[in-house]
Design a protein around this motif. Sequence first.
Motif, short mmCIF file in Angstrom:
data_model
loop_
_atom_site.label_atom_id
_atom_site.label_comp_id
_atom_site.label_asym_id
_atom_site.label_seq_id
_atom_site.Cartn_x
_atom_site.Cartn_y
_atom_site.Cartn_z
N ASP A 1 -6.81 4.37 -0.65
CA ASP A 1 -8.14 3.89 -0.31
C ASP A 1 -8.81 4.71 0.77
OD1 ASP A 1 -6.86 1.13 1.76
OD2 ASP A 1 -6.28 3.23 1.56
N ARG B 1 0.84 -1.18 0.00
CA ARG B 1 0.00 0.00 0.00
C ARG B 1 0.89 1.25 0.00
NH1 ARG B 1 -3.78 -0.31 4.98
NH2 ARG B 1 -4.51 1.61 4.01
N PRO C 1 -9.10 1.78 -9.92
CA PRO C 1 -7.88 1.32 -9.25
C PRO C 1 -6.75 1.10 -10.27
CG PRO C 1 -9.79 0.06 -8.53
CD PRO C 1 -10.24 0.85 -9.69
N ASN D 1 -6.61 -1.85 -4.98
CA ASN D 1 -7.43 -0.75 -4.50
C ASN D 1 -6.66 0.22 -3.61
OD1 ASN D 1 -9.71 -1.77 -5.77
ND2 ASN D 1 -10.21 -3.11 -4.04
#
Length: 851
Positions: A234, A178, A265, A271
């Motif tokens: 996100d 992430r 995305p 995502n």
Amino acid sequence: MIPLPHPTQPNSPPSQVVWWKRWWRRLPPSRQDRFATLGPLLAVLLFLSAIVVAITYLRYEELEREQEAVTRDVEYAQQRLRLRLLERQEQLMRLAREVGNREIESEEFEFQVESLVSQFPEMLAISWVDARRNVLASYASPSAPTALVRPTGSVLSPGETDGSFDLARDLRQPIYSRPLGDDARNATLMLHVPLTEQGRFSGTIMGEYSIDGLMRFGVPPEIMARYAVALVDDRGRVLAGSLQTPTTVLRLLPWSNPPLEHEVPVSPVGNGLIVKAQGYRTSQDIVGSGFFWVIGALSALTVWMLLGTWRHTRRRVQAQQALVAETNFRRAMENSMLTGMRALDMQGRITYVNPAFCSMTGWTEGELVGRTAPFPYWPEEEHDQLAARLEDELRGRSTPGGFEVHVKRRDGSIFDARMYVSPLIDPKGHQTGWMTSMTDITEPKRIREELSASYERFTTVLESLDSAVSVAPLGSDEMLFANKMYRLWFGTRGQGHRHLVDLAGNQPSPSPDDGDAVDAFAGMPTETLTDAGAENAEVFVEELDRWLEVRTRYLTWVDGRLAQMVIASDITPRRYAEEQASRQAERAQTASRLITMGEMASSVAHELNQPLTAISNYCNGMISRVNEQRITTDELLGALEKTARQAQRAGQIIQRIRAFVKRSEPNPTQSDVAQMVSNAIELADIELRRQQVRLSPYVAARLPNLMVDPILIEQVLINLLKNAGEAIAQAGRAPGERYVELRVGPRRLDGVDVVEFSVRDSGNGVPNEMIERIYEAFYSTKSEGMGIGLKLCRSIVESHHGRMQVQNIYNGEEVVGCCFSFWIPVVSRLQNHSAAAGPATEPLTDTERAR
């Protein structure tokens, strides 16, 4: 019961129509006008409603098409980002295979990683991590944050990888993390490529991306130009780019447009990273709104006109009263005329005078009407002359153009007047007398005399001019005008005028003589010629041994002929001054190059010291091993080859310095852009390395050759690069922020193809109050500066028909650098001068340069 038709109407409509007619006729006229207005008003309102519905429908259709375009463009941007990430992923996987197969070691790994990081700006760091999270080798970009600089032997904590290292170990496939980092604008993305050795997990190749770099280099520029594009996580944080804030005022309007946006995305990240775009909505649809308001305005105008017609109908009764008022108005207008009117009967008796005539003479109407000659407004000394002229008037022998007389006012003053006499005819066609109009011409006569005096002064001024002025008809030796200077230089004949026109090349060619034309220039567009501006040319007249600036202009002479005016000014001193200034500019350019090399002397000496020291070490080592007889022939040849390469390197540096500082005449030739940039970098990089500044050059492929003097363009580049390094050193930037970017690429400006050179640094920029003066001679922003470098740079660029500019680079309100750029046209006017000067000299060989 069937109603009978009207006796006066053979084809009577049905009874309902007759009833409506009877009802309509019983209405008073005012009520009829009101009802007659309701029909057009209702039609206009229905038309306006139809237009509103049609515009609303078309607007919704347009919004749907725009939303589809936003979706399509965002999907295309996502594909571009995906392809860019997959390309980097493939490169890291190839590197992982080489590491897993033990084909490369740590040094080779760092070398390849450094090449990847410098080649792709979005890559911040690449590390080799073993199975225990130990960093075996790592390389970070100079622009990467300090947290990404991981020395060899350090250990990654689980929080640094956000669990992506464990997933890569468990799944044995590349895993993206992430977005990491507390600061959204400096967030990074981590990719772990697993390493396997004989089927066992042995670590990962960890690549760290700059999300802002992915945004700038992954999203197509045309998408960013049309939309507000941003990369968000996100949680909705904006990691790169920017999004629009909806305008509150526009949302309050009923026809305001809804925001156009789409998000998707970014694959293969997932995502955790989303690309989002918003359509720019800075203003409403001007065409649609304008069309709506135009229709509304026209409808309102139609309603207003209908109401105005209704009101005008009510005022029809007032038309007769207006006719009476108009008659009185015309009489008042006659009485207010400034031209005096006098009527005489056939015996010469005054029968009518208007107020203007009375105002001119000072006598009242009662005192003048009925009087016979001599009239009281005649001067006493001119009674006989005026009586004879009155006799001519009564006999119809007056001149049609009128005549001038002196008129005496009641106070005894005299003024000049012009009288026009015409017969006075009654409605039956019989002459009843003579009508005389009198105009005061005292002021026009005074103005005419002043114009005559002004013409004499104008002629005097032309005679005293230092320039030769001549006017002659086209294709003729006749002189229409020549001032004193022209007569002094060329005499009174027209050969000098024709000679100047021929030298200036501004003589139009006459039409072919077919034997019938009276004028060889008949049929030419004289209005176009006379409306055109003046044409200038600088010519050398051997008869006078002078340089003259010749300006020509076409004009229509007083007799209607098309003529040509020539103004020749002596510019010999100016030409000599320009030649001297050109020589001084060449000396200044050479001096600037010498000053530049003087400032770079210590760096050049250090650069030469390295190959010379290497040569000395190689020679001493060979002597020592030869004396000890423990060197083979292959080792001796290898050492000699290295010594020769170091000597060639030192020679190349010396040759480049000699070619740069060599004083020569400007010689524009077809020059290779990449070679010029390479030569400039070879000298400037020495000084930049001494100041610990990293140079990042980028030269576009397949650039066209430029018609320039390569030494002068190299001088401009070296000066700009050296100034950029000094600006960074003066700003005291951190090692990771000390960089200079040189970009060379094609561009199109105002319909002209050019090659743009730009130098961007990370210094403190140029103060706004100094930008306007930075190109002035002897003005410098440096304490030790002489103030001639940028002045010469702009002079060199403009001499090649280019332009130069400077602008600061901002990050918000903070200045983070400066960009000097200049561009040279691909098709230059110097090509004509180069072709006229003959073939260029052959380039020097290496032996000649060594001499």
